[in-house]
Enzyme design. Structure first.
Site, PDB file in Angstrom:
ATOM      1  N   GLU A 127      39.171 -28.928 -11.621  1.00  0.00           N
ATOM      2  CA  GLU A 127      40.723 -29.333 -11.398  1.00  0.00           C
ATOM      3  C   GLU A 127      41.288 -28.256 -12.433  1.00  0.00           C
ATOM      4  OE1 GLU A 127      42.247 -33.166 -13.162  1.00  0.00           O
ATOM      5  OE2 GLU A 127      43.386 -33.063 -11.390  1.00  0.00           O
ATOM      6  N   LYS A 133      48.679 -47.872 -24.531  1.00  0.00           N
ATOM      7  CA  LYS A 133      48.454 -46.635 -25.263  1.00  0.00           C
ATOM      8  C   LYS A 133      48.974 -45.399 -24.690  1.00  0.00           C
ATOM      9  CE  LYS A 133      45.525 -43.839 -26.009  1.00  0.00           C
ATOM     10  NZ  LYS A 133      46.598 -42.323 -26.064  1.00  0.00           N
TER      11      LYS A 133
END
Ligand code: NAI
Ligand code: MG
Length: 488
Positions: free
Chosen positions: A387, A180
């Site tokens: 992050e 995917k």
């Protein structure tokens, strides 16, 4: 440069391109312009289930894939690598249009996919088990067997390269796979699908279903018929995936997640080299790299000079249309990532870090951010903990080796790290003490299919690349054989 024509937009199952069961499609967008580029068939659980069934059939005992020798698998992988190489320029241009990466990075992404396939092809017939000197009258051996059907969920930051890594790990050891791709970047995966067919892989060995995470992605992670999921992406989604594995069939889960990697620069380093390499280590791909050096710790003796030079370098950085020659950085992938980066920059300002340069959106078209440098960053600030995945450098000050290694490890992540010094003792102390999967000494960002890559702590589970990476995609079987008593 004229954008490349998109040839494949359908779901790939059993070596055929088909429409989605629901009839739904979704748009892909060029992050450089913010404009729609193609409409792709949107896979959902029903399409994923068809693909899983195809992969299961391809994996059945006696199927062409199961009967194929390792040499045969290697030949097919080399053939696929050669076809990707034939189309390298087209794939590069599709990757740039989908992702916004520079020509150099896009070439690297496609070439990286090829390198992975060739490395895996060379390894396919070298996955040896062991003979085990078991006590008693027994002959004992172990062998590596494929896990079966693997679901591979790919992120958007290096679509071709990361699909190449996951495909390689699956095929080398004999698994079948349902891929995917990320919803932002499905186009190179679908062109490679056409090459899978052209290379002559048996139907169902490789299936590619574009779609969204909570629908198509979850169809893989929640399935009772998928034996392993391999995922690269956010720590947040990694958690959901591990939970889905536990709540379904306890499938094997391989996770490569976020990072907040420390980059430790000592006073005895080669200053200009360390400034430049640290700059690339964070600004490369506009910060959209999981192992980017987002916490630059600089020794107090050279701190002010390092900050001054880093600022000058960031101001010189050429950000803009990734197809233009000389462009060093392209846009962020989408509006969501642009908003996330700008919000974190605001938090840095309000928490008291010094903004040396940048800090704003660049232009009004596409999703560009100015090259941004913060100094006087403290460990507790969000920009030192979260992050960012954007072109934002955090420069922190340290005094001693003990202090910096302790601070470097004060993070929930553990993906990578680096150290710049001419002193071998300092280099080894930092390399051995940082709890992360990959440490660079006097370089930043060297990658290869030959090295195991993955994270400690919340940066992931398992490794990809190298011999260790292939073994993640296997089950180990032990066979114990009774032999005649004491006859030797
Ligand atoms: P994401 O983790 O949501 O997406 C990555 C892949 O996971 C995509 O294919 C997506 O469709 C799929 N996915 C999303 N939700 C899922 C679910 N519930 N079940 C199964 N699959 C699912 O990452 P996103 O939203 O694109 O970026 C968010 C942040 O993640 C970034 O800002 C960055 O910090 C981090 N990230 C890290 C990457 C890495 O290389 N480790 C790559 C991409 C993002
Ligand atoms: Mg997400």
């Amino acid at each position: 440069m004229a954008p490349p024509a998109v040839k494949y937009t359908q779901i790939f199952i059993n070596n055929e391109f088909v429409d989605s069961v629901s009839g739904k499609k979704f748009a892909t967008v060029n992050p450089t312009t913010g404009k729609k580029t193609a409409e792709v068939q949107e896979g959902d659980k029903a399409d994923i289930n068809k693909a899983i069934k195809a992969a299961q059939d391809a994996f059945k005992l006696g199927s062409p894939w199961r009967r194929m020798d390792a040499t045969g698998r290697a030949a097919l992988m080399n053939k696929l690598a050669n076809l990707i190489e034939r189309d390298v320029e087209y794939l590069r241009d599709l990757e740039i249009m989908d992702n916004g990466m520079t020509v150099q990075l896009a070439t690297g992404s496609v070439m990286g996919c090829i390198s992975f396939l060739r490395y895996g092809a060379g390894y396919a017939d070298k996955l040896h088990g062991k003979t085990i000197p078991l006590d008693g009258d027994y002959f004992c051996y172990s062998r590596y067997e494929p896990v079966g059907v693997v679901g591979a969920i790919i992120p958007w930051n290096f679509p071709c390269l990361l699909m190449g890594a996951k495909l390689t790990c699956c095929l080398t050891v004999g698994n079948c796979v349902v891929v995917k791709p990320a919803e932002q970047t499905p186009l190179t995966a679908l062109h490679i699908a056409s090459l899978v067919k052209e290379a002559g892989f048996p139907p169902g060995v490789i299936n590619i279903v574009p779609g969204y995470g909570p629908t198509a992605g979850a169809g893989l992670t929640e399935s009772m018929d998928v034996d392993m999921v391999t995922f690269t992406g956010s720590t947040e989604v990694g958690r959901i995936i591990q939970r889905a594995g536990a709540d379904s069939n306890l499938k094997k889960v391989h996770l490569e997640l976020g990072g907040k990697s420390p980059n430790v620069v000592f006073a005895d380093c080669d200053m200009d080299y360390a400034v430049e390499t640290s700059h690339i280590g964070i600004f490369n791909h506009s910060g959209q790299i999981c192992c980017a050096g987002t916490r630059t710790f600089v020794h107090e003796d050279i701190y002010d000079e390092f900050v001054k030079k880093s600022k000058a370098r960031a101001l010189k950085r050429k950000v803009g249309d990734p197809t233009c020659e000389g462009t060093e950085g392209g846009p962020q992938i989408d509006q969501e990532q642009l908003d996330k980066v700008l919000e974190l920059i605001e938090s840095g300002k309000s928490e008291g870090a010094t903004l040396q340069c940048g800090g704003k959106r660049l232009g009004t078209e596409g999703f560009f951010v100015e090259s941004t440098v913060f100094s006087d960053v403290q460990d507790h600030m969000r920009i030192a903990k979260e992050e960012i995945f954007g072109p934002v450098q955090q420069i922190l000050k340290f005094k001693t080796v003990e202090e910096v290694t302790e601070r470097a490890n004060k993070t929930t992540y553990g993906l990578a790290g680096a150290v710049f010094t001419k002193d071998i003792n300092k280099a080894l102390t930092v390399a051995n003490t940082i709890r992360a999967g990959l440490i660079w000494v006097n370089n930043y960002g060297m990658f290869s299919p030959m090295i195991p890559f993955g994270g400690y702590k919340m940066s992931g589970v398992g490794r990809e690349g190298g011999e260790d990476g292939f073994k993640e995609y296997c089950e180990i079987k032990t066979v114990v054989i009774k032999v005649p008593e004491k006859n030797t």
